[in-house]
Design an enzyme around this catalytic site. Sequence first.
Site, short mmCIF file in Angstrom:
data_model
loop_
_atom_site.label_atom_id
_atom_site.label_comp_id
_atom_site.label_asym_id
_atom_site.label_seq_id
_atom_site.Cartn_x
_atom_site.Cartn_y
_atom_site.Cartn_z
CG PHE A 293 -3.06 -2.48 9.36
CD1 PHE A 293 -2.01 -3.24 8.87
CD2 PHE A 293 -2.98 -2.01 10.66
CE1 PHE A 293 -0.91 -3.55 9.67
CE2 PHE A 293 -1.88 -2.30 11.46
CZ PHE A 293 -0.85 -3.07 10.96
CE LYS B 202 4.86 -2.01 7.22
NZ LYS B 202 3.88 -0.94 7.50
CB ALA C 202 -4.43 1.43 10.99
CE LYS D 127 -2.62 0.20 3.54
NZ LYS D 127 -1.71 0.96 4.42
CG PHE E 128 3.81 -9.70 -6.14
CD1 PHE E 128 4.81 -10.02 -5.23
CD2 PHE E 128 2.87 -8.74 -5.78
CE1 PHE E 128 4.87 -9.39 -3.99
CE2 PHE E 128 2.93 -8.11 -4.55
CZ PHE E 128 3.94 -8.43 -3.65
CB THR F 241 5.21 0.17 -2.60
OG1 THR F 241 6.10 -0.27 -1.58
CG2 THR F 241 5.92 0.16 -3.93
NE ARG G 59 0.04 5.19 8.67
CZ ARG G 59 -0.15 3.93 9.05
NH1 ARG G 59 -0.51 3.67 10.30
NH2 ARG G 59 0.03 2.93 8.21
CD1 TRP H 63 8.97 -2.80 -4.41
CD2 TRP H 63 9.76 -3.96 -6.15
NE1 TRP H 63 10.07 -3.50 -3.97
CE2 TRP H 63 10.57 -4.22 -5.03
CE3 TRP H 63 10.07 -4.58 -7.37
CZ2 TRP H 63 11.67 -5.07 -5.08
CZ3 TRP H 63 11.17 -5.43 -7.42
CH2 TRP H 63 11.95 -5.67 -6.29
#
Length: 559
Positions: free
Chosen positions: A303, A107, A275, A73, A383, A75, A96, A411
């Site tokens: 999230f 993470k 979140a 999200k 992906f 990215t 954020r 990405w």
Amino acid sequence: MLSDIEIAQRSTMLPIVEIAEKINLIEDDLELYGKYKAKINLKRINQLAGQKKPAGKLVLVTSINPTPAGEGKTTVSVGLADALNYLEQSTILALREPSLGPTMGMKGGAAGGGYAQVMPMEDINMHFTGDMHALTAANNALSAFIDNHLYQGNGCQINPATITWKRALDLNDRALRNIVVGLGGRFNGVPREDGFDITVASEMMAILCLATDIDDLKNRLSHIVIGETYDRQMVTVADLKVQGALALLLKDAIKPNLVQTLYHTPALVHGGPFANIAHGCNSVLATQTAMKLADYTVTEAGFGADLGAEKFLDIKVPQLEKAPDVVVIVATIRALKMHGGVVKTELAHENIEALKKGFANLKKHIENMQNYGLPVVVAINEFSSDTEKEETCLKEMIEALGVPVALTSVWEKGPVGGIELAKAVIETAEKQSSDFVPLYDMKKRTIQEKVTTIVTDIYGGSGVQFSKKAKKQMQTFAERGWDHLPICMAKTQYSLSDDPTQLGRPTGFDVTIREFVPKLGAGFIVALTGQVLTMPGLPKKPAALQMDITEDGEIKGLF
């Protein structure tokens, strides 16, 4: 294949003063933190707030319920902002700040990835401009003032057993969840039970992110409830008369941070509430400032849309006084197959049936955002394991709902990989109007009704079970006039339900509320469900094990 940090370290940043010039800011509007970071001063922010120029378009990026397969999200948010600028749309990114807890825990870094990153990523992921430390200091200063008040005679007659204010630390440290302070004799304070929250789950963080100026900050700080007196009257920071001192500690932290992406898109990275525990949105000040400075502001909510987006719309929008013009929901074929029952080790294999089954999760989030009256665009974050049949199948299911969809590969390709998404966002923002409808009437609905509405309408549950403690709290809160506040659900991010193992689109479930926590300074009431913790723990092999720094100061292993 280069890692995220290797890509970042091989990129060239522009001086932050040059980035500021792109959005009509001059050096006098900035407080520089070296060559590549700055804060926008309050004088300039107040000038912008007073301008009659209408706010630019607001794009909210959210996602399906996250899985170990990855959604990307942040990215996609970064790549979308870069793509909009590539298409010559004046755009600012508003994100954020990462927490040291997840960064050094499970993470890893949280500034985007690949060729869609915010720079300088090492600083942003670590100490940045010191906002997290200022929040931690302010939070713990209040704890010190409380314990000193008890020690010095307890003029407010605070019952130590009722103190709800906890200390804070911006790291995952399960050993600090429950502690005892004041031990060692009468000269060391009054013994009592205490505990630590992670800084990003603290009310101090929520207040910083919802405050609109210094006066509002002080007012919110003064309303923090820290406990009760022996005769059950609430005690606030105003009773301790320390709101001015706390605001002083946050005088710099309240100012939005200006940085840049790999492709030199201006980015305001400010505030970082979780979140799943807190409200999951960057600061109101940063978002408002961005909307005054650019035609498009791209921001994200933490999230899945059941948590971050719901809280953005029901908690942040009333303070922001503007709803999103477009909502982008990020999904991956891998994650949808996991929601359809495929284990992580099998996700690389084509599985149309699992994709169709997992699509129910995405469909529910689409429906939720549309029920707010907001236009939706779906971003399929690609992906390498995705097959042509899977992509075609997913696009057809989304288009059958009448929702624009775009394949996104930021990405790998940077802004060029987000052009299709950017065009879909522009077209949607220009052709469809946002007709925002709140989920519930803040003032007319009770706490029980608000929680039930979130569970049944957003999560798709059957109902809510309230513990004996929660029932008593609802009665007390109503008597104290707190039932006009919005609800901030503390729930697992992995499922629409409060059970993290129920993937996809579960039905027929109840959500159990074990207790409520009033956050009067932030202006909401937290409803705790399941086993959600306000101080996470580290995994068996934390990301910190891969981190290092060389003799010449080069950082290694940070994502």
